[in-house]
Design an enzyme around this catalytic site. Structure first.
Site, PDB file in Angstrom:
ATOM      1  CD  GLU A   7     -16.393  42.164  56.417  1.00 14.49           C
ATOM      2  OE1 GLU A   7     -16.242  42.018  55.270  1.00 14.49           O
ATOM      3  OE2 GLU A   7     -16.189  43.339  56.911  1.00 14.49           O
ATOM      4  CB  CYS A  28     -13.397  45.284  50.489  1.00 10.21           C
ATOM      5  SG  CYS A  28     -12.149  44.753  49.354  1.00 10.21           S
ATOM      6  CG  HIS A  70     -12.888  42.684  54.271  1.00  8.98           C
ATOM      7  ND1 HIS A  70     -14.072  42.500  53.687  1.00  8.98           N
ATOM      8  CD2 HIS A  70     -12.082  42.827  53.393  1.00  8.98           C
ATOM      9  CE1 HIS A  70     -13.947  42.364  52.474  1.00  8.98           C
ATOM     10  NE2 HIS A  70     -12.724  42.494  52.177  1.00  8.98           N
TER      11      HIS A  70
END
Length: 276
Positions: free
Chosen positions: A198, A102, A196
């Site tokens: 993660e 991002c 994202h």
């Protein structure tokens, strides 16, 4: 043994606000994911937005650098953003492999000569749907084993509007023509995504609650109660992956539910660039 560095893209106030809702700062959460992927890795954190450009170890000691998301808008040219641009340029100059999610993609793009702006299509919230690999992305090692079309956690209102010369767009969707890209500058190679990988469901639920009434105003939820129900579903599913009823209702497949699939780009970055 690998030594990785995570750059937290937020100001100190931003990190505190996120930690209050998510239970950890973005860099702490990111570091935990990297340690789970590379179990032999030492992962350090730095916060260049604060004006402290020092790192726990000399920069050249790191095998790879990862960059979190951020609540900053890089086109505002705030000092906290400018400090990070300078930091990333230094990482590029030293030839240390980078990955960014991002804000990380936006930061690397600007550091290498590209541009970022407000997305005219509006905000992408909770999950980026129907991300499609480009022809170049289908052959790119960042996306190895990825399906040609997939969903991913996401929250952003800014996008890369112009990539630096020589960059490669590897994924796009209806909300952004640049959902993933490779950027090169000097000796440095950066892989990044607008989504994202993660984030787990817990993180997405925290984002929804943190943005709160703003998402109601923007039309994503009918009212705050509607928002609360959605966030509660995400939290319940995060705690109990066997709740197939919720996963079905929200349209989640393995790309959201399985960490090994959701984190493909991070795993590939470590395998292909960091461990090279």
């Amino acid at each position: 043994m690998l030594r990785l560095l995570v750059i937290d893209g937020n100001t100190s106030a931003g990190r505190r606000r996120i930690a209050e809702s998510a239970g950890a700062t973005p860099a702490e959460s990111y570091a935990a994911v990297l340690r789970a992927i590379a179990t032999n890795a030492i992962v350090d954190i730095c916060t260049p937005a604060d004006g402290d450009g020092t790192t726990p170890q000399p920069l050249d000691c790191y095998d790879g650098v990862a960059i979190t998301g951020s609540s900053l808008n890089i086109y505002q040219r705030e000092i906290e953003s400018l400090r990070q641009i300078d930091f990333v340029r230094e990482v590029f100059a030293r030839g240390i492999p980078m990955f960014g999610s991002c804000w990380g993609l936006q930061l690397a793009a600007v550091a290498a000569g590209g541009e970022v702006g407000l997305n005219p299509a509006g905000r992408e919230v909770a999950f980026a749907r129907k991300i499609a690999l480009t022809p170049a992305g289908g052959d790119h090692p960042m996306h190895a084993t990825r399906d040609a079309v997939f969903d991913a956690p996401a929250i952003h209102s800014d996008i890369v509007t112009r990539l630096p010369q020589g960059s490669i767009v590897t994924a796009r969707n209806a909300m952004s023509e640049i959902q993933a890209a490779e950027i090169r500058l000097g000796r440095g190679v950066f892989w990044g995504v607008q989504y994202h990988p993660e984030y787990g469901l817990h993180d997405v639920a925290a984002v929804i609650r943190r943005y709160g009434p703003m998402l109601v105003t923007e039309g994503f939820f009918v009212d705050v109660a509607d928002l609360d129900r959605y966030a509660a579903d995400l939290s319940t599913l995060a705690a109990n992956r066997q709740r197939r009823d919720i996963a079905w209702r929200l349209g989640f497949g393995d790309d959201i539910m399985k960490e090994s699939v959701r984190q493909i780009e991070l795993s590939n970055w470590i395998a292909s660039l960091v461990r090279k």
